[in-house]
Design an enzyme around this catalytic site. Structure first.
Site, PDB file in Angstrom:
ATOM      1  N   LYS A  11      30.892  49.131   7.662  1.00  0.00           N
ATOM      2  CA  LYS A  11      31.961  48.128   7.757  1.00  0.00           C
ATOM      3  C   LYS A  11      33.259  48.616   7.085  1.00  0.00           C
ATOM      4  CE  LYS A  11      28.789  44.226   8.182  1.00  0.00           C
ATOM      5  NZ  LYS A  11      28.548  42.813   7.825  1.00  0.00           N
ATOM      6  N   TYR A  51      29.811  39.233  17.172  1.00  0.00           N
ATOM      7  CA  TYR A  51      29.236  38.234  16.275  1.00  0.00           C
ATOM      8  C   TYR A  51      29.181  36.839  16.913  1.00  0.00           C
ATOM      9  CZ  TYR A  51      29.047  41.375  12.232  1.00  0.00           C
ATOM     10  OH  TYR A  51      28.719  42.378  11.351  1.00  0.00           O
ATOM     11  N   ASN A 114      29.789  43.408   2.863  1.00  0.00           N
ATOM     12  CA  ASN A 114      28.476  43.937   2.506  1.00  0.00           C
ATOM     13  C   ASN A 114      28.198  45.333   3.071  1.00  0.00           C
ATOM     14  OD1 ASN A 114      28.119  43.172   5.142  1.00  0.00           O
ATOM     15  ND2 ASN A 114      26.280  41.955   4.812  1.00  0.00           N
TER      16      ASN A 114
HETATM   17  P1  CMP Z   1      25.686  41.301   9.128  1.00  0.00           P
HETATM   18  O1  CMP Z   1      24.386  41.985   8.906  1.00  0.00           O
HETATM   19  O2  CMP Z   1      26.788  42.080   9.733  1.00  0.00           O
HETATM   20  O3  CMP Z   1      25.423  40.010  10.061  1.00  0.00           O
HETATM   21  C1  CMP Z   1      26.268  38.884  10.032  1.00  0.00           C
HETATM   22  C2  CMP Z   1      27.262  38.949   8.927  1.00  0.00           C
HETATM   23  O4  CMP Z   1      27.834  37.719   8.581  1.00  0.00           O
HETATM   24  C3  CMP Z   1      26.566  39.401   7.654  1.00  0.00           C
HETATM   25  O5  CMP Z   1      26.202  40.734   7.753  1.00  0.00           O
HETATM   26  C4  CMP Z   1      27.611  39.045   6.614  1.00  0.00           C
HETATM   27  O6  CMP Z   1      28.625  40.034   6.547  1.00  0.00           O
HETATM   28  C5  CMP Z   1      28.190  37.778   7.206  1.00  0.00           C
HETATM   29  N1  CMP Z   1      27.659  36.583   6.546  1.00  0.00           N
HETATM   30  C6  CMP Z   1      26.409  36.108   6.619  1.00  0.00           C
HETATM   31  N2  CMP Z   1      26.297  34.962   5.904  1.00  0.00           N
HETATM   32  C7  CMP Z   1      27.517  34.738   5.372  1.00  0.00           C
HETATM   33  C8  CMP Z   1      28.052  33.726   4.535  1.00  0.00           C
HETATM   34  N3  CMP Z   1      27.299  32.716   4.096  1.00  0.00           N
HETATM   35  N4  CMP Z   1      29.363  33.809   4.177  1.00  0.00           N
HETATM   36  C9  CMP Z   1      30.126  34.832   4.630  1.00  0.00           C
HETATM   37  N5  CMP Z   1      29.670  35.818   5.434  1.00  0.00           N
HETATM   38  C10 CMP Z   1      28.377  35.785   5.788  1.00  0.00           C
END
Ligand code: CMP
Length: 145
Positions: A11, A51, A114
């Site tokens: 990311k 997404y 993340n």
């Molecule tokens: P990812 O594995 O890319 O899949 C969906 C993404 O949404 C996740 O990683 C996070 O980056 C984001 N995400 C999931 N839950 C939350 C949350 N509660 N608040 C903000 N971002 C989130």
């Protein structure tokens, strides 16, 4: 365990801090082959489409803004149990809960920033891989011979 393919996205936060090489090294050291890779600055439409499953969630807008904030490195990883192996390497979604030694523990900041994405199941891996790659962009040496 079956040979699987999974989609990885390094990311914008991890790319910006120069962690791309470290993350790719972890994949290879874990026995995952990088069989396709590209660096992209995602458009809003591309990030929204990827997404789309989260479009009703309160964090969707911020997630799309983050994912379009800088370049990402997208790859297809192949190996025995690749989906679970990649998720183990990444650690839990929330970086604040991810142990040191995991990608998110070492390079992420919080639940949104993340560091990495990985497919969560074989069906989603298939959809996610074809979202970013044509068959001709995937290099699988064993099949090509
Ligand atoms: P990812 O594995 O890319 O899949 C969906 C993404 O949404 C996740 O990683 C996070 O980056 C984001 N995400 C999931 N839950 C939350 C949350 N509660 N608040 C903000 N971002 C989130």
């Amino acid at each position: 365990m079956a040979t699987e393919r999974t989609l990885s996205i390094i990311k914008p936060d991890a790319v910006e801090k120069g962690a791309t090489g470290d993350i790719l090294r972890r994949f290879e050291e874990a026995g995952l082959q990088i069989i396709a890779m590209k660096k992209l600055h995602l458009s809003e439409d591309l990030a929204k489409g990827f997404y789309a499953v989260h479009k009703e969630r309160p964090f969707y807008g911020e997630l799309v803004a983050f994912m379009t904030s800088g370049p990402v490195v997208i790859s297809v990883l192949e190996g025995e149990g690749a989906i679970a192996k990649n998720r183990e390497l990444m650690g839990p979604t929330n970086s604040t809960e991810a142990p040191a030694g995991t990608i998110r523990g070492d390079h992420g900041t919080d639940i949104e920033r993340n560091a990495a994405h990985g497919s969560d199941a074989p069906e989603t891996a298939k959809v996610e891989i074809s979202y970013f790659f044509n068959a001709s962009e995937i290099v699988a040496p064993c099949e090509a011979l």
